[in-house]
Scaffold this motif. Sequence first.
Motif, PDB file in Angstrom:
ATOM      1  N   GLY A 132      42.461  40.161  51.811  1.00 23.84           N
ATOM      2  CA  GLY A 132      43.472  39.445  51.039  1.00 23.84           C
ATOM      3  C   GLY A 132      43.331  39.593  49.540  1.00 23.84           C
ATOM      4  O   GLY A 132      43.905  38.803  48.789  1.00 23.84           O
ATOM      5  N   THR A 133      42.562  40.597  49.087  1.00 27.36           N
ATOM      6  CA  THR A 133      42.414  40.854  47.656  1.00 27.36           C
ATOM      7  C   THR A 133      42.719  42.316  47.360  1.00 27.36           C
ATOM      8  O   THR A 133      42.720  43.161  48.257  1.00 27.36           O
ATOM      9  CB  THR A 133      40.990  40.529  47.163  1.00 27.36           C
ATOM     10  N   GLN A 134      42.946  42.577  46.099  1.00 30.55           N
ATOM     11  CA  GLN A 134      43.149  43.956  45.654  1.00 30.55           C
ATOM     12  C   GLN A 134      42.490  44.139  44.303  1.00 30.55           C
ATOM     13  O   GLN A 134      42.325  43.184  43.533  1.00 30.55           O
ATOM     14  CB  GLN A 134      44.635  44.292  45.557  1.00 30.55           C
ATOM     15  N   SER A 135      42.105  45.370  44.014  1.00 36.03           N
ATOM     16  CA  SER A 135      41.415  45.675  42.756  1.00 36.03           C
ATOM     17  C   SER A 135      42.416  45.750  41.605  1.00 36.03           C
ATOM     18  O   SER A 135      43.508  46.290  41.751  1.00 36.03           O
ATOM     19  CB  SER A 135      40.668  46.998  42.873  1.00 36.03           C
ATOM     20  N   VAL A 136      42.008  45.199  40.473  1.00 34.74           N
ATOM     21  CA  VAL A 136      42.742  45.355  39.214  1.00 34.74           C
ATOM     22  C   VAL A 136      41.725  45.808  38.169  1.00 34.74           C
ATOM     23  O   VAL A 136      40.532  45.939  38.452  1.00 34.74           O
ATOM     24  CB  VAL A 136      43.437  44.041  38.791  1.00 34.74           C
ATOM     25  N   ASP A 149      40.175  44.469  35.733  1.00 34.52           N
ATOM     26  CA  ASP A 149      39.042  43.627  35.374  1.00 34.52           C
ATOM     27  C   ASP A 149      38.529  42.795  36.548  1.00 34.52           C
ATOM     28  O   ASP A 149      38.040  41.684  36.354  1.00 34.52           O
ATOM     29  CB  ASP A 149      39.402  42.723  34.200  1.00 34.52           C
ATOM     30  N   GLY A 150      38.649  43.316  37.763  1.00 40.93           N
ATOM     31  CA  GLY A 150      38.080  42.611  38.908  1.00 40.93           C
ATOM     32  C   GLY A 150      38.969  42.672  40.133  1.00 40.93           C
ATOM     33  O   GLY A 150      39.610  43.688  40.414  1.00 40.93           O
ATOM     34  N   LEU A 151      39.017  41.563  40.843  1.00 42.15           N
ATOM     35  CA  LEU A 151      39.833  41.440  42.047  1.00 42.15           C
ATOM     36  C   LEU A 151      40.778  40.264  41.904  1.00 42.15           C
ATOM     37  O   LEU A 151      40.436  39.256  41.271  1.00 42.15           O
ATOM     38  CB  LEU A 151      38.953  41.208  43.286  1.00 42.15           C
ATOM     39  N   VAL A 152      41.962  40.379  42.501  1.00 42.62           N
ATOM     40  CA  VAL A 152      42.891  39.252  42.575  1.00 42.62           C
ATOM     41  C   VAL A 152      43.358  39.122  44.016  1.00 42.62           C
ATOM     42  O   VAL A 152      43.343  40.094  44.784  1.00 42.62           O
ATOM     43  CB  VAL A 152      44.123  39.440  41.652  1.00 42.62           C
ATOM     44  N   PHE A 153      43.760  37.928  44.401  1.00 39.09           N
ATOM     45  CA  PHE A 153      44.358  37.749  45.721  1.00 39.09           C
ATOM     46  C   PHE A 153      45.729  38.425  45.743  1.00 39.09           C
ATOM     47  O   PHE A 153      46.442  38.464  44.742  1.00 39.09           O
ATOM     48  CB  PHE A 153      44.467  36.266  46.064  1.00 39.09           C
ATOM     49  N   THR A 154      46.093  38.957  46.908  1.00 36.14           N
ATOM     50  CA  THR A 154      47.320  39.744  47.010  1.00 36.14           C
ATOM     51  C   THR A 154      48.581  38.891  47.023  1.00 36.14           C
ATOM     52  O   THR A 154      49.670  39.403  46.756  1.00 36.14           O
ATOM     53  CB  THR A 154      47.315  40.603  48.290  1.00 36.14           C
ATOM     54  N   VAL A 209      34.208  40.433  46.063  1.00 40.69           N
ATOM     55  CA  VAL A 209      34.804  39.837  47.264  1.00 40.69           C
ATOM     56  C   VAL A 209      34.080  38.549  47.608  1.00 40.69           C
ATOM     57  O   VAL A 209      34.693  37.562  48.043  1.00 40.69           O
ATOM     58  CB  VAL A 209      34.751  40.837  48.441  1.00 40.69           C
ATOM     59  N   GLU A 210      32.773  38.538  47.426  1.00 38.66           N
ATOM     60  CA  GLU A 210      31.988  37.334  47.735  1.00 38.66           C
ATOM     61  C   GLU A 210      32.421  36.156  46.874  1.00 38.66           C
ATOM     62  O   GLU A 210      32.477  35.011  47.345  1.00 38.66           O
ATOM     63  CB  GLU A 210      30.489  37.626  47.530  1.00 38.66           C
ATOM     64  N   ALA A 211      32.747  36.419  45.607  1.00 38.00           N
ATOM     65  CA  ALA A 211      33.206  35.345  44.724  1.00 38.00           C
ATOM     66  C   ALA A 211      34.574  34.834  45.171  1.00 38.00           C
ATOM     67  O   ALA A 211      34.839  33.621  45.139  1.00 38.00           O
ATOM     68  CB  ALA A 211      33.274  35.846  43.281  1.00 38.00           C
ATOM     69  N   ALA A 212      35.445  35.740  45.610  1.00 45.63           N
ATOM     70  CA  ALA A 212      36.755  35.321  46.117  1.00 45.63           C
ATOM     71  C   ALA A 212      36.594  34.504  47.395  1.00 45.63           C
ATOM     72  O   ALA A 212      37.293  33.503  47.606  1.00 45.63           O
ATOM     73  CB  ALA A 212      37.631  36.541  46.373  1.00 45.63           C
ATOM     74  N   LYS A 268      44.068  34.554  38.999  1.00 40.66           N
ATOM     75  CA  LYS A 268      42.673  34.479  38.600  1.00 40.66           C
ATOM     76  C   LYS A 268      41.920  35.723  39.056  1.00 40.66           C
ATOM     77  O   LYS A 268      42.137  36.235  40.141  1.00 40.66           O
ATOM     78  CB  LYS A 268      42.031  33.222  39.206  1.00 40.66           C
ATOM     79  N   ARG A 269      41.017  36.192  38.191  1.00 35.81           N
ATOM     80  CA  ARG A 269      40.196  37.358  38.498  1.00 35.81           C
ATOM     81  C   ARG A 269      38.868  36.926  39.101  1.00 35.81           C
ATOM     82  O   ARG A 269      38.291  35.909  38.683  1.00 35.81           O
ATOM     83  CB  ARG A 269      39.914  38.165  37.232  1.00 35.81           C
TER      84      ARG A 269
END
Length: 286
Positions: free
Chosen positions: A188-192, A194-199, A162-165, A157-158
């Motif tokens: 615990g996230t990384q940039s992709v 179209d947003g951020l995903v958990f690693t 960071v606040e949304a994650a 999920k995107r």
Amino acid sequence: MPSSFESFTADAHGLALHARQRNPGGDTAVVFLHGWLDHSHSFDLVAEHLPEAWRLVLLDFRGMGRSAHLPGHAHYQFAEHLVDVEAVLRATGLKAAHVVGHSLGGIVATAYAAARPERVLSLSLIESLGPGGGPPENALPRLRGFLDDLERPPNRKRYPTVEAAAARLRENNPSLPESAALHLARHGTQSVEDGLVFTFDPAHRRRFAFGYDDAQWLAVSSAVTCPVRLILGSEGFRFDDEERAQARMKALRLPPPLVLPGGHHVHLEQPEAVARALVEFIPSAR
């Protein structure tokens, strides 16, 4: 100001594991094992309150944190995490260490202490009394569930920020302080694109093909020879059957657990109190 951690790579038979270390010349070596889908930074807040003289080693399990993922056709199984522990001990040159484990990390730590008693000086278990287990009849549904999970494509999920994650983490764990959730999400996230995903590798959401039933886990726990301390959150995980919990505590020869206000991630809610408990326990466990 506490000294900083330095990252290093541990080779788990060809798989690169990310780990961090503070004070490699320290007099008391403590290895920290995080929970399911978490990462080594879940212990940062506790580490701030631990003695500077201690040697702290924080591991990211395979497929979590900054450690490498398995190839797409491979499957994660519980015993592989014991390989991760061996790899980090080998990389640091530690013949033995005190081990602190949260949730999944505590289960791994218990199994490793049973299999390699000479390498574990003490066990500090945070919200961890072993896997769900159950009766032997659960084995067949578990196998079927494992095969069923293979038919579901992994979903990453995107999140826009960071606040949304962090908000997503708090949905699953409402007692988690906002600042702690942000800390977990930030590391615990990384940039992709179209947003951020958990690693973590989404394949970790699949069920294990094999697991311990209650009798097997009691046999494993009974083989642990080092001192063990259990730390629980007052609102954390509990077995529905108190008799099962008592049997597991008896197998580990546990004293009464330390219960602190908080939930399943009590070490993030009460880091100073958890650190104090570790300081009180670990020297006496030598």
